[in-house]
Motif scaffolding. Structure first.
Motif, mmCIF file in Angstrom:
data_model
loop_
_atom_site.group_PDB
_atom_site.id
_atom_site.type_symbol
_atom_site.label_atom_id
_atom_site.label_comp_id
_atom_site.label_asym_id
_atom_site.label_seq_id
_atom_site.Cartn_x
_atom_site.Cartn_y
_atom_site.Cartn_z
ATOM 1 N N LYS A 4 0.809 -1.229 0.000
ATOM 2 C CA LYS A 4 0.000 0.000 0.000
ATOM 3 C C LYS A 4 0.835 1.268 0.000
ATOM 4 O O LYS A 4 0.465 2.255 -0.610
ATOM 5 N N ASP A 5 1.990 1.274 0.675
ATOM 6 C CA ASP A 5 2.812 2.482 0.687
ATOM 7 C C ASP A 5 3.359 2.795 -0.697
ATOM 8 O O ASP A 5 3.430 3.947 -1.101
ATOM 9 N N THR A 26 1.036 6.949 2.567
ATOM 10 C CA THR A 26 0.092 6.618 3.619
ATOM 11 C C THR A 26 0.705 6.965 4.970
ATOM 12 O O THR A 26 1.927 6.945 5.148
ATOM 13 N N VAL A 31 -4.589 7.688 3.461
ATOM 14 C CA VAL A 31 -3.888 8.169 2.272
ATOM 15 C C VAL A 31 -3.740 9.675 2.449
ATOM 16 O O VAL A 31 -4.704 10.364 2.775
ATOM 17 N N ILE A 46 -7.764 4.613 4.032
ATOM 18 C CA ILE A 46 -7.485 3.850 2.809
ATOM 19 C C ILE A 46 -8.740 3.181 2.245
ATOM 20 O O ILE A 46 -9.019 3.321 1.052
#
Length: 96
Positions: A4-5, A26, A31, A46
């Motif tokens: 996700k980062d 993030t 986010v 997120i």
């Protein structure tokens, strides 16, 4: 799908209402993203960010860290001009 980062690291997104934003990363499950129109800095959880209200725009050039005025590294928010870490409450990031 990337971590996700990495997924949110300086990628461009269009809101369903028309605004264009660069996601800078993030932080604490949110986010962090910056408006291309006025430089306003926003944060959104997120799952909410990914619920369909934003669509990634891979062909659009993202803001640079200097244009975004902030960047995220190693779990901290940094001011782009000084390179100094800043606490979230001092970062002027609005909750979306």
């Amino acid at each position: 799908m990337p971590h996700k980062d990495e997924f949110f690291h300086f990628t461009v997104w269009r809101h369903r209402k028309g605004g264009v934003y660069t996601a800078v990363g993030t932080f604490q499950g949110d986010v962090i993203y910056v408006s291309h129109a006025d430089g306003a800095q926003w944060r959104r959880e997120i799952p909410e960010f990914l619920d369909g209200r934003f669509e990634e725009q891979p062909a659009t050039t993202p803001l640079s860290p200097a244009e975004a005025a902030i960047f995220i590294r190693d779990g901290q928010i940094f001011h782009a001009d000084t390179g100094q870490a800043i606490p979230l409450e001092d970062a002027c990031i609005r909750r979306g």
